[in-house]
Design a protein around this motif. Structure first.
Motif, PDB file in Angstrom:
ATOM      1  N   LYS A   1     -18.975 -28.282  55.700  1.00  0.00           N
ATOM      2  CA  LYS A   1     -18.559 -27.026  56.313  1.00  0.00           C
ATOM      3  C   LYS A   1     -17.807 -26.118  55.342  1.00  0.00           C
ATOM      4  CE  LYS A   1     -18.156 -29.359  60.783  1.00  0.00           C
ATOM      5  NZ  LYS A   1     -19.364 -28.736  61.352  1.00  0.00           N
ATOM      6  N   ALA A   2     -17.600 -26.590  54.115  1.00  0.00           N
ATOM      7  CA  ALA A   2     -16.827 -25.823  53.131  1.00  0.00           C
ATOM      8  C   ALA A   2     -17.663 -24.680  52.561  1.00  0.00           C
ATOM      9  CB  ALA A   2     -16.361 -26.738  52.005  1.00  0.00           C
ATOM     10  N   PRO A   3     -17.037 -23.534  52.290  1.00  0.00           N
ATOM     11  CA  PRO A   3     -17.755 -22.422  51.657  1.00  0.00           C
ATOM     12  C   PRO A   3     -17.822 -22.622  50.150  1.00  0.00           C
ATOM     13  CG  PRO A   3     -15.483 -21.799  52.036  1.00  0.00           C
ATOM     14  CD  PRO A   3     -15.632 -23.195  52.602  1.00  0.00           C
ATOM     15  N   PHE A   4     -18.759 -21.938  49.510  1.00  0.00           N
ATOM     16  CA  PHE A   4     -18.689 -21.805  48.065  1.00  0.00           C
ATOM     17  C   PHE A   4     -17.572 -20.803  47.787  1.00  0.00           C
ATOM     18  CE2 PHE A   4     -22.946 -23.432  48.585  1.00  0.00           C
ATOM     19  CZ  PHE A   4     -23.075 -24.312  47.528  1.00  0.00           C
ATOM     20  N   GLY A   5     -16.553 -21.258  47.102  1.00  0.00           N
ATOM     21  CA  GLY A   5     -15.398 -20.385  46.921  1.00  0.00           C
ATOM     22  C   GLY A   5     -14.573 -20.764  45.718  1.00  0.00           C
ATOM     23  N   TYR A   6     -13.803 -19.790  45.247  1.00  0.00           N
ATOM     24  CA  TYR A   6     -12.945 -20.016  44.076  1.00  0.00           C
ATOM     25  C   TYR A   6     -11.829 -18.982  44.118  1.00  0.00           C
ATOM     26  CZ  TYR A   6     -11.786 -21.412  39.281  1.00  0.00           C
ATOM     27  OH  TYR A   6     -11.160 -21.906  38.165  1.00  0.00           O
ATOM     28  N   GLU A   7     -10.655 -19.410  43.661  1.00  0.00           N
ATOM     29  CA  GLU A   7      -9.518 -18.497  43.558  1.00  0.00           C
ATOM     30  C   GLU A   7      -9.145 -18.332  42.099  1.00  0.00           C
ATOM     31  OE1 GLU A   7      -4.946 -17.832  45.246  1.00  0.00           O
ATOM     32  OE2 GLU A   7      -6.167 -19.522  45.961  1.00  0.00           O
ATOM     33  N   ALA A   8      -9.253 -17.102  41.606  1.00  0.00           N
ATOM     34  CA  ALA A   8      -8.856 -16.781  40.235  1.00  0.00           C
ATOM     35  C   ALA A   8      -7.514 -16.074  40.290  1.00  0.00           C
ATOM     36  CB  ALA A   8      -9.899 -15.888  39.572  1.00  0.00           C
ATOM     37  N   LEU A   9      -6.606 -16.443  39.405  1.00  0.00           N
ATOM     38  CA  LEU A   9      -5.285 -15.832  39.429  1.00  0.00           C
ATOM     39  C   LEU A   9      -4.711 -15.790  38.027  1.00  0.00           C
ATOM     40  CD1 LEU A   9      -2.775 -18.372  41.070  1.00  0.00           C
ATOM     41  CD2 LEU A   9      -4.957 -19.014  40.104  1.00  0.00           C
TER      42      LEU A   9
ATOM     43  N   LEU B   1      -7.424  -5.357  35.796  1.00  0.00           N
ATOM     44  CA  LEU B   1      -7.037  -6.757  35.945  1.00  0.00           C
ATOM     45  C   LEU B   1      -7.726  -7.383  37.160  1.00  0.00           C
ATOM     46  CD1 LEU B   1      -5.192  -9.158  35.162  1.00  0.00           C
ATOM     47  CD2 LEU B   1      -3.419  -8.131  36.589  1.00  0.00           C
ATOM     48  N   LEU B   2      -7.696  -6.663  38.295  1.00  0.00           N
ATOM     49  CA  LEU B   2      -8.319  -7.196  39.513  1.00  0.00           C
ATOM     50  C   LEU B   2      -9.830  -7.288  39.372  1.00  0.00           C
ATOM     51  CD1 LEU B   2      -6.192  -5.448  42.291  1.00  0.00           C
ATOM     52  CD2 LEU B   2      -6.127  -7.843  41.594  1.00  0.00           C
ATOM     53  N   ASP B   3     -10.441  -6.329  38.690  1.00  0.00           N
ATOM     54  CA  ASP B   3     -11.892  -6.397  38.474  1.00  0.00           C
ATOM     55  C   ASP B   3     -12.262  -7.649  37.685  1.00  0.00           C
ATOM     56  OD1 ASP B   3     -12.362  -4.092  39.870  1.00  0.00           O
ATOM     57  OD2 ASP B   3     -12.486  -2.796  38.099  1.00  0.00           O
ATOM     58  N   GLU B   4     -11.439  -7.991  36.695  1.00  0.00           N
ATOM     59  CA  GLU B   4     -11.705  -9.188  35.913  1.00  0.00           C
ATOM     60  C   GLU B   4     -11.556 -10.452  36.760  1.00  0.00           C
ATOM     61  OE1 GLU B   4     -10.090 -11.447  31.842  1.00  0.00           O
ATOM     62  OE2 GLU B   4      -9.387  -9.429  32.349  1.00  0.00           O
ATOM     63  N   LEU B   5     -10.517 -10.490  37.607  1.00  0.00           N
ATOM     64  CA  LEU B   5     -10.332 -11.640  38.490  1.00  0.00           C
ATOM     65  C   LEU B   5     -11.464 -11.746  39.504  1.00  0.00           C
ATOM     66  CD1 LEU B   5      -6.470 -11.478  39.194  1.00  0.00           C
ATOM     67  CD2 LEU B   5      -7.683 -13.087  37.705  1.00  0.00           C
ATOM     68  N   LYS B   6     -11.902 -10.594  40.053  1.00  0.00           N
ATOM     69  CA  LYS B   6     -13.025 -10.611  40.997  1.00  0.00           C
ATOM     70  C   LYS B   6     -14.280 -11.152  40.336  1.00  0.00           C
ATOM     71  CE  LYS B   6     -11.338  -6.583  43.597  1.00  0.00           C
ATOM     72  NZ  LYS B   6     -11.559  -5.138  43.892  1.00  0.00           N
ATOM     73  N   SER B   7     -14.537 -10.706  39.115  1.00  0.00           N
ATOM     74  CA  SER B   7     -15.718 -11.166  38.393  1.00  0.00           C
ATOM     75  C   SER B   7     -15.662 -12.666  38.151  1.00  0.00           C
ATOM     76  CB  SER B   7     -15.831 -10.411  37.063  1.00  0.00           C
ATOM     77  OG  SER B   7     -16.921 -10.886  36.301  1.00  0.00           O
ATOM     78  N   THR B   8     -14.479 -13.172  37.775  1.00  0.00           N
ATOM     79  CA  THR B   8     -14.321 -14.606  37.525  1.00  0.00           C
ATOM     80  C   THR B   8     -14.548 -15.409  38.793  1.00  0.00           C
ATOM     81  OG1 THR B   8     -12.729 -14.203  35.739  1.00  0.00           O
ATOM     82  CG2 THR B   8     -12.714 -16.397  36.757  1.00  0.00           C
ATOM     83  N   ALA B   9     -13.907 -15.007  39.886  1.00  0.00           N
ATOM     84  CA  ALA B   9     -14.031 -15.750  41.145  1.00  0.00           C
ATOM     85  C   ALA B   9     -15.463 -15.725  41.669  1.00  0.00           C
ATOM     86  CB  ALA B   9     -13.070 -15.176  42.182  1.00  0.00           C
ATOM     87  N   GLU B  10     -16.101 -14.559  41.617  1.00  0.00           N
ATOM     88  CA  GLU B  10     -17.456 -14.440  42.160  1.00  0.00           C
ATOM     89  C   GLU B  10     -18.478 -15.186  41.313  1.00  0.00           C
ATOM     90  OE1 GLU B  10     -18.397 -10.363  42.938  1.00  0.00           O
ATOM     91  OE2 GLU B  10     -16.628 -10.071  44.217  1.00  0.00           O
ATOM     92  N   LYS B  11     -18.196 -15.336  40.022  1.00  0.00           N
ATOM     93  CA  LYS B  11     -19.104 -16.095  39.164  1.00  0.00           C
ATOM     94  C   LYS B  11     -19.214 -17.533  39.655  1.00  0.00           C
ATOM     95  CE  LYS B  11     -17.598 -17.901  35.418  1.00  0.00           C
ATOM     96  NZ  LYS B  11     -17.012 -18.150  34.074  1.00  0.00           N
TER      97      LYS B  11
END
Length: 695
Positions: A492-500, A518-528
């Motif tokens: 039931k777990a999602p594909f997910g990641y937290e970049a910080l 900075l946030l764009d870079e974190l979004k790109s990392t997490a979504e990858k």
């Protein structure tokens, strides 16, 4: 989702749990964990569920795996011979810790031993400022000499942690290049493992990652090879401590993210059950063969944190464990499982855990060579377990061996009859779990009795109703599939990641262009990481951790998912004040010159999951359920009493069983103590409700 064939595999300290979702139909099993070759336990369990489902390994579409192997390696100190390379002057950070006394009045207080001994910690010159500027160049010649020493001394892994590398990772990256040129051992750098401020937590986290990395890389490689050899060509994903799924290659590089992977699956499982029944305040209770985990779940989501502690050593006190600075589902974990060993201390008190009999040799009743009594032995001696039907009959238990071990190790030392000694063992472990739950709730400012308990894991249903008695909790749900709850949670777990990352930004100096980049870079990392396994719609949660300048800790403030502009400085101040008032009752920035700053930014990305089918809790109706009966110890009466034994599969929705009773199934048994009734729900869950509450 129901058309997919998905398999969840959870390696625990005693049992390996397998759950197969075959086009909407669930098949599950438990097998003893093989410590010499943990992947063999998964393969053995897969054989069982595939045979039950009538499919082949080639039919599997995805395997999702979680494991306590990384956690156990840290707790038992069974990792690689690891070197720590750090900034000159910071060699002893992981030993000095924060200098806080987690027990102020204990004159004999002993701090946990650092993961890497002092002789394996190597300082080098080079300095980055708190603003990310180079104050002193990196001593590359010294690093080259150090690389030769690391190669010659047989180190199995290297951790690199430099001061302020979260602001500028250049020195850590260059150090990795120099070491890698002369050795082939895995190298972990703190700027990638945990790019957050606070040296002790960050250094300790990169040390932990390096320490378990060779072992986990070898294991994950073997697992993938063995799965392909058996005909399963499907992709394998890992569940990380934050409750999302990541690829195996990422997990192999950052195994510290797996430290709480198995328990995270259990929290997801409990959150799904809570959402199914609309329960907004839940405490999940997961007890397996080696540990017990307590987690608070509010508004259908487990509580999360940026740091947690492995192996608290002193009465569950915060600060007495090994800090790991990664996104994690927050819970408290203690050495209280079915395999936890019972013993008598120097003061004549019964103690349980943290040492566990695990699967090898196992409790005395397993007849596999264990001679010391475990919780399972006490449960068997008290009549809670059927010796001929444990784990679906796969393991035959010996009541005689259990009673002999209890008498020898506890009863004779305290002049107690075997039955009284067994009850003492169980009461101690139940009270330990209750204390852990109380501590966890108090640390989070909650009243534990306000919650409904959701209990799962092979041993939790045996102890849940007694635990509810101790905690003043009136209702407890035992979900369908509770015995393999964490493995079902993986599905039931999602594909997910937290970049910080930590980047200190004062609101007075707010620069929207810098923040957006900075946030764009974190979004790109997490979504990858999300795109490693999902093409679905991605949800994002953006958080700033903020504080008044001069404070030691931050609070989370939710941010909108949009570009920021110059007008947002005022909005951020107001959002922080509102969040601060919710936490502490009022904001305090009426003082002259008190500024606000952002310390850490976080972007959590995950693919959308379908909501579970809603259900209503039913009160049920009593009925004649004629089944077997055996003597089971009743804590309220202090003696063995005749107790109904009922198969869970025989109970229709709405059926109500009055305690005392035991409701059995393949992977576990639910003990309904005298103060409770059990009602079968429409989704197959059991609801335990205190009798006076029903009245």
């Amino acid at each position: 989702m129901n058309s997919a064939i998905r398999l969840g595999a959870d390696i625990g300290g005693t049992f390996t749990d397998i759950a197969l979702d075959c086009r909407g139909q669930m098949f599950s099993t438990k097998v003893l964990t093989n410590y010499a070759a943990p992947e063999q336990s998964i393969l053995d369990g897969i054989d069982v569920v595939l045979a039950d489902a009538g499919i082949t390994p080639a039919d599997l579409e995805i395997v999702i795996h979680g494991t306590t192997l990384a956690t156990n390696a840290l707790i038992e100190r069974r990792g690689a011979h690891t070197a720590l390379i750090t900034t000159e002057g910071f060699r002893d950070v992981i030993e000095m810790r924060t200098e806080n006394r987690f027990e102020q009045y204990d004159l004999n207080l002993r701090l946990p031993t650092p993961l890497i001994p002092r002789e394996d910690r190597f300082p080098v010159k080079g300095r980055i400022s708190a603003q990310g500027e180079e104050l002193q160049p990196l001593d590359e010649a010294a690093l080259a000499e150090l690389a030769d020493r690391i190669a010659a001394d047989g180190f199995g892994a290297v951790a690199i942690g430099f001061i302020h590398s979260y602001m500028n990772p250049a020195h850590e990256q260059r150090a990795r290049e120099i070491i890698a040129a002369k050795t082939d051992v895995p190298i972990s750098i703190s700027a990638e493992v945990s790019p957050q401020m606070r040296e002790f937590e960050r250094f300790n986290t990169v040390c932990a990652n390096a320490y378990v990395r060779p072992q986990m890389q070898d294991y994950l490689t073997r697992l993938q090879v063995r799965l392909k050899e058996m005909g399963a060509a499907c992709p394998v994903f890992m569940i990380h401590s934050g409750g999302g799924l990541i690829g195996v290659d990422t997990a192999a590089d950052f195994p510290v993210r797996l430290v709480e992977s198995g328990p995270a699956g259990g929290a997801i499982f409990a959150a799904d059950v809570a959402q199914r029944f609309g329960l907004e305040k839940v405490v999940s209770y997961d007890m397996g063969g080696t540990t017990a985990k307590i987690c608070l779940i509010e508004d259908f989501a487990p509580k999360t944190a940026r740091t947690f502690e492995v192996a608290r050593t002193y009465r569950f006190c915060k600060g007495s464990g090994m800090p790991i600075s990664i996104p994690v589902i927050e819970m408290i974990e203690i050495g209280a499982g079915g395999g936890s060993l019972a013993w008598v201390d120097a003061m004549g008190r019964i103690q349980t855990g943290p040492e566990s009999a695990a699967s090898e040799p196992g409790p005395a009743c397993y007849q596999r060579g264990g001679e010391r009594p475990a919780i399972t032995d006490a449960d068997l001696a008290l009549g809670k377990l059927d010796p001929d039907n444990f784990a679906g009959g796969a393991i035959k238990l010996s009541a005689a061996k259990a009673e002999a071990a209890i008498s020898r190790e506890v009863g004779e030392k305290l002049n107690l009859a075997t039955e009284a000694a067994a009850f003492g063992i169980v009461e101690v472990v139940d009270e330990n779990m209750a204390n852990a739950a109380r501590v966890h709730a108090v640390e989070n400012g909650k009243n534990i009795s306000d919650n409904i308990m959701i209990a799962f894991g092979g041993a939790a249903p045996l102890h849940a109703s007694r635990l509810c008695e101790k905690l003043g909790i009136d209702q407890c749900l035992i979900p369908s599939g509770a015995g393999v709850g964490s493995a079902i949670g993986f599905l039931k777990a999602p594909f997910g990641y937290e970049a910080l990352t930590s980047q200190v930004v004062r609101i007075a100096d707010f620069d929207p262009a810098r923040i957006n980049a900075l946030l764009d870079e974190l979004k790109s990392t997490a979504e990858k990481f999300v795109r490693e396994g999902s093409t679905g719609k991605i949800q994002r949660e953006i958080t700033a951790f903020m504080r008044y300048v001069g404070q030691g800790w931050e609070i989370p403030v939710n941010l909108p998912d949009r570009p920021f502009n110059d007008d947002d400085a005022g909005w951020l101040r107001d959002a922080f004040r509102e969040a601060y008032a919710r936490f502490f009752g009022r904001a305090i920035d009426g003082l002259d010159g008190l500024e606000i700053e952002i310390v850490t930014f976080s972007v959590k990305a995950q693919d959308e999951r379908p909501a579970p089918e809603p259900h209503q809790l039913v009160v049920g109706r009593p009925g004649p359920f004629n089944g077997a009966s055996r003597d089971v110890f009743d804590p309220s009466k202090g003696r063995m009493v005749a107790t109904s034994i009922i198969e869970r599969a025989d109970l229709p929705p709405g059926a109500r069983i009055s305690g005392p009773a035991i409701i059995t199934e393949r992977e576990t048994s639910t003990v309904v103590t005298s103060p409770f009734d059990a009602v079968m729900q429409t989704d197959g869950s059991l609801l335990l409700t205190r009798k006076e509450v029903q009245a």
